[in-house]
Scaffold this active site. Structure first.
Site, PDB file in Angstrom:
ATOM      1  N   CYS A 113       0.813  -1.220   0.000  1.00 54.83           N
ATOM      2  CA  CYS A 113       0.000   0.000   0.000  1.00 54.83           C
ATOM      3  C   CYS A 113       0.845   1.269   0.000  1.00 54.83           C
ATOM      4  O   CYS A 113       0.339   2.352  -0.283  1.00 54.83           O
ATOM      5  CB  CYS A 113      -0.940  -0.004   1.197  1.00 54.83           C
ATOM      6  SG  CYS A 113      -1.946  -1.472   1.274  1.00 54.83           S
ATOM      7  N   HIS A 252      -3.227   6.959   2.472  1.00 52.65           N
ATOM      8  CA  HIS A 252      -3.645   5.638   2.003  1.00 52.65           C
ATOM      9  C   HIS A 252      -5.016   5.340   2.617  1.00 52.65           C
ATOM     10  O   HIS A 252      -5.254   5.614   3.788  1.00 52.65           O
ATOM     11  CB  HIS A 252      -2.632   4.571   2.422  1.00 52.65           C
ATOM     12  CG  HIS A 252      -3.132   3.196   2.136  1.00 52.65           C
ATOM     13  ND1 HIS A 252      -3.599   2.843   0.893  1.00 52.65           N
ATOM     14  CD2 HIS A 252      -3.290   2.105   2.919  1.00 52.65           C
ATOM     15  CE1 HIS A 252      -4.006   1.592   0.928  1.00 52.65           C
ATOM     16  NE2 HIS A 252      -3.842   1.114   2.144  1.00 52.65           N
ATOM     17  N   ASN A 282      -9.996  -0.239   0.012  1.00 55.55           N
ATOM     18  CA  ASN A 282      -8.533  -0.226   0.003  1.00 55.55           C
ATOM     19  C   ASN A 282      -8.036  -0.848  -1.305  1.00 55.55           C
ATOM     20  O   ASN A 282      -8.245  -2.029  -1.546  1.00 55.55           O
ATOM     21  CB  ASN A 282      -8.039  -1.027   1.218  1.00 55.55           C
ATOM     22  CG  ASN A 282      -6.525  -1.090   1.317  1.00 55.55           C
ATOM     23  OD1 ASN A 282      -5.800  -0.698   0.397  1.00 55.55           O
ATOM     24  ND2 ASN A 282      -6.032  -1.592   2.442  1.00 55.55           N
TER      25      ASN A 282
HETATM   26  N1  COA Z   1     -18.644  -8.151   9.340  1.00 51.94           N
HETATM   27  C1  COA Z   1     -19.095  -8.356  10.595  1.00 51.94           C
HETATM   28  N2  COA Z   1     -18.285  -8.652  11.632  1.00 51.94           N
HETATM   29  C2  COA Z   1     -16.962  -8.744  11.356  1.00 51.94           C
HETATM   30  C3  COA Z   1     -16.439  -8.550  10.078  1.00 51.94           C
HETATM   31  C4  COA Z   1     -17.340  -8.245   9.038  1.00 51.94           C
HETATM   32  N3  COA Z   1     -16.941  -8.036   7.781  1.00 51.94           N
HETATM   33  N4  COA Z   1     -15.091  -8.697  10.124  1.00 51.94           N
HETATM   34  C5  COA Z   1     -14.783  -8.974  11.384  1.00 51.94           C
HETATM   35  N5  COA Z   1     -15.905  -9.023  12.142  1.00 51.94           N
HETATM   36  C6  COA Z   1     -16.039  -9.290  13.548  1.00 51.94           C
HETATM   37  C7  COA Z   1     -14.889 -10.085  14.105  1.00 51.94           C
HETATM   38  O1  COA Z   1     -15.078 -11.455  13.870  1.00 51.94           O
HETATM   39  C8  COA Z   1     -14.949  -9.732  15.579  1.00 51.94           C
HETATM   40  O2  COA Z   1     -15.943 -10.520  16.170  1.00 51.94           O
HETATM   41  P1  COA Z   1     -15.702 -11.140  17.616  1.00 51.94           P
HETATM   42  O3  COA Z   1     -15.532  -9.952  18.540  1.00 51.94           O
HETATM   43  O4  COA Z   1     -16.950 -11.927  17.843  1.00 51.94           O
HETATM   44  O5  COA Z   1     -14.465 -11.967  17.498  1.00 51.94           O
HETATM   45  C9  COA Z   1     -15.448  -8.298  15.565  1.00 51.94           C
HETATM   46  O6  COA Z   1     -16.021  -8.070  14.277  1.00 51.94           O
HETATM   47  C10 COA Z   1     -14.379  -7.261  15.824  1.00 51.94           C
HETATM   48  O7  COA Z   1     -13.267  -7.589  15.080  1.00 51.94           O
HETATM   49  P2  COA Z   1     -11.971  -6.709  15.124  1.00 51.94           P
HETATM   50  O8  COA Z   1     -10.936  -7.338  14.255  1.00 51.94           O
HETATM   51  O9  COA Z   1     -11.612  -6.386  16.526  1.00 51.94           O
HETATM   52  O10 COA Z   1     -12.520  -5.374  14.448  1.00 51.94           O
HETATM   53  P3  COA Z   1     -11.769  -4.034  14.229  1.00 51.94           P
HETATM   54  O11 COA Z   1     -12.484  -2.952  14.888  1.00 51.94           O
HETATM   55  O12 COA Z   1     -10.295  -4.136  14.472  1.00 51.94           O
HETATM   56  O13 COA Z   1     -11.976  -3.825  12.666  1.00 51.94           O
HETATM   57  C11 COA Z   1     -10.706  -4.030  10.667  1.00 51.94           C
HETATM   58  C12 COA Z   1     -11.444  -4.756  11.773  1.00 51.94           C
HETATM   59  C13 COA Z   1     -10.092  -5.065   9.746  1.00 51.94           C
HETATM   60  C14 COA Z   1     -11.702  -3.191   9.902  1.00 51.94           C
HETATM   61  C15 COA Z   1      -9.621  -3.119  11.272  1.00 51.94           C
HETATM   62  O14 COA Z   1      -8.870  -3.843  12.216  1.00 51.94           O
HETATM   63  C16 COA Z   1      -8.686  -2.567  10.259  1.00 51.94           C
HETATM   64  O15 COA Z   1      -9.062  -1.805   9.396  1.00 51.94           O
HETATM   65  N6  COA Z   1      -7.387  -2.898  10.369  1.00 51.94           N
HETATM   66  C17 COA Z   1      -6.384  -2.426   9.501  1.00 51.94           C
HETATM   67  C18 COA Z   1      -6.456  -3.149   8.230  1.00 51.94           C
HETATM   68  C19 COA Z   1      -5.494  -2.588   7.259  1.00 51.94           C
HETATM   69  O16 COA Z   1      -5.138  -1.467   7.339  1.00 51.94           O
HETATM   70  N7  COA Z   1      -5.102  -3.426   6.325  1.00 51.94           N
HETATM   71  C20 COA Z   1      -4.318  -3.037   5.252  1.00 51.94           C
HETATM   72  C21 COA Z   1      -3.073  -2.367   5.638  1.00 51.94           C
HETATM   73  S1  COA Z   1      -2.700  -1.338   4.318  1.00 51.94           S
END
Ligand code: COA
Length: 325
Positions: A113, A252, A282
């Site tokens: 990214c 980004h 993304n």
């Molecule tokens: N729909 C519904 N629930 C979802 C889900 C979806 N698409 N994806 C994950 N969940 C659930 C998880 O299973 C978890 O459930 P649980 O508490 O029962 O285990 C809950 O939502 C919370 O998950 P968590 O991973 O803590 O959520 P979060 O607030 O961290 O958000 C992301 C998840 C991926 C959106 C976030 O962590 C993120 O954006 N991270 C960075 C990703 C990134 O930048 N990637 C590329 C780098 S360039």
């Protein structure tokens, strides 16, 4: 040393739109969850016959036209991508051929990214030292081809697209600073396990879905906020400026909450942050590239403005650059 600036921009987004509502039918998710947790409402999907170089070519043609240059004027093509058409040759070589930019030296870079910021920084060096006159820098991805459409943790995040810029000498302003960073110790936070020399493709790797993106979102989230804020601070300082001097941030577009937390750390108001995550999700290297192109098209970037490009991704890699428009 010559001053180097962006003299043309272009973008291409595939026509097909995949909405959150459509994703609700594919995995156990909801529009509400995706919108509140990420800021994404929809993303673009390539057509079956569109490879990364096809997207890159359309964006590149627009950037060349904007710069009023012909393909033959280009000395250097760098494509930032993690979803090349094939392992080799490079997308940049395929793009050279598609454009007829026969004079250009071509290569790809793999910096996920942050790839677009990395590529701009590399191209800048060649031009500022007088080795080349004009460079075409493209961020192009077809992330839909490496996304596991059964994994709700990742499939709601990614999309396809391409953005391109032409770099050349400018009389004033241009790229004032570029700062890059890497940390290979955190590779397991975001990667594709199979398909390379570590784990060549077999029926088993395909059956185990190892050719798709694996991600630990939570950990990445915290690192993204910290490292993007740090990168911005270094680039701003190296340019001899302060945070308050920045007119527009082109970050980004991984998650709106990452972007706003980073902006808060830098004490930058939301009006100074350019966002297109809602429409595209993304797109890795293409996110910063298309955001820059759209900000310019929409008149959000005016002559003399200080623009901050800031990105973070798998590797880990991160980088920021300051451009005086
Ligand atoms: N729909 C519904 N629930 C979802 C889900 C979806 N698409 N994806 C994950 N969940 C659930 C998880 O299973 C978890 O459930 P649980 O508490 O029962 O285990 C809950 O939502 C919370 O998950 P968590 O991973 O803590 O959520 P979060 O607030 O961290 O958000 C992301 C998840 C991926 C959106 C976030 O962590 C993120 O954006 N991270 C960075 C990703 C990134 O930048 N990637 C590329 C780098 S360039």
């Amino acid at each position: 040393m010559k001053k180097v600036g962006i003299i043309g921009t272009g973008e291409y987004l595939p026509k097909k739109v995949l909405t959150n509502a459509a994703l609700e039918k594919m995995v156990d998710t909801s529009d509400e969850w995706i919108t509140t947790r990420t800021g994404i409402k929809e993303r673009r999907m390539r057509a079956k016959n569109e490879a990364t170089s096809d997207l890159a070519c359309k964006a590149a043609k627009q950037a060349l036209e904007d710069a009023r240059l012909k393909p033959q004027d280009i000395d250097l093509i760098i494509v930032a991508t993690i979803t090349p058409d094939m392992p080799f040759p490079s997308v940049a070589c395929l793009l050279q051929n598609a454009l007829g930019a026969t004079r250009a030296v071509c290569f790809d870079i793999s910096a996920a990214c942050a790839g677009f910021v990395y590529a701009i920084s590399i191209a800048r060096q060649f031009i500022s030292r007088g080795a080349y006159k004009f460079a075409l820098v493209v961020g192009a991805e077809t992330l839909s081809t490496v996304t596991d459409w059964q994994d709700r943790n990742t499939c709601v995040l990614f999309g396809d697209g391409a953005g391109a810029v032409v770099l050349g000498e400018v009389k004033s302003g241009g790229i004032l600073s570029a700062y890059l960073g890497s940390d290979g110790s955190k590779k397991d936070l975001l990667y594709i396990p199979a398909g390379g020399s570590r784990m060549p493709s077999t029926h088993q790797t395909v059956d185990e879905r190892l050719h798709y993106i694996k991600m630990q979102g939570n950990e990445l989230f915290k690192l993204a906020v910290t490292l993007m804020a740090e990168a911005a601070q270094v680039a701003i300082k190296e340019a001899g400026l302060e945070c308050k001097d920045v007119d527009l941030v082109i970050p980004h577009q991984a998650n709106i909450r990452i972007i706003l937390a980073m902006a808060k750390k830098l004490k930058l108001p939301r009006e100074k942050i350019y966002l297109n995550i809602e429409k595209y999700g993304n797109m890795s290297s293409a996110s910063t590239a298309t955001a820059l192109c759209e900000a310019v098209k929409e008149g959000r970037v005016k002559k003399g403005d200080i623009v901050l490009l800031d990105a973070f991704g798998a590797g880990l890699v991160w980088g920021a650059c300051i451009i005086k428009w």
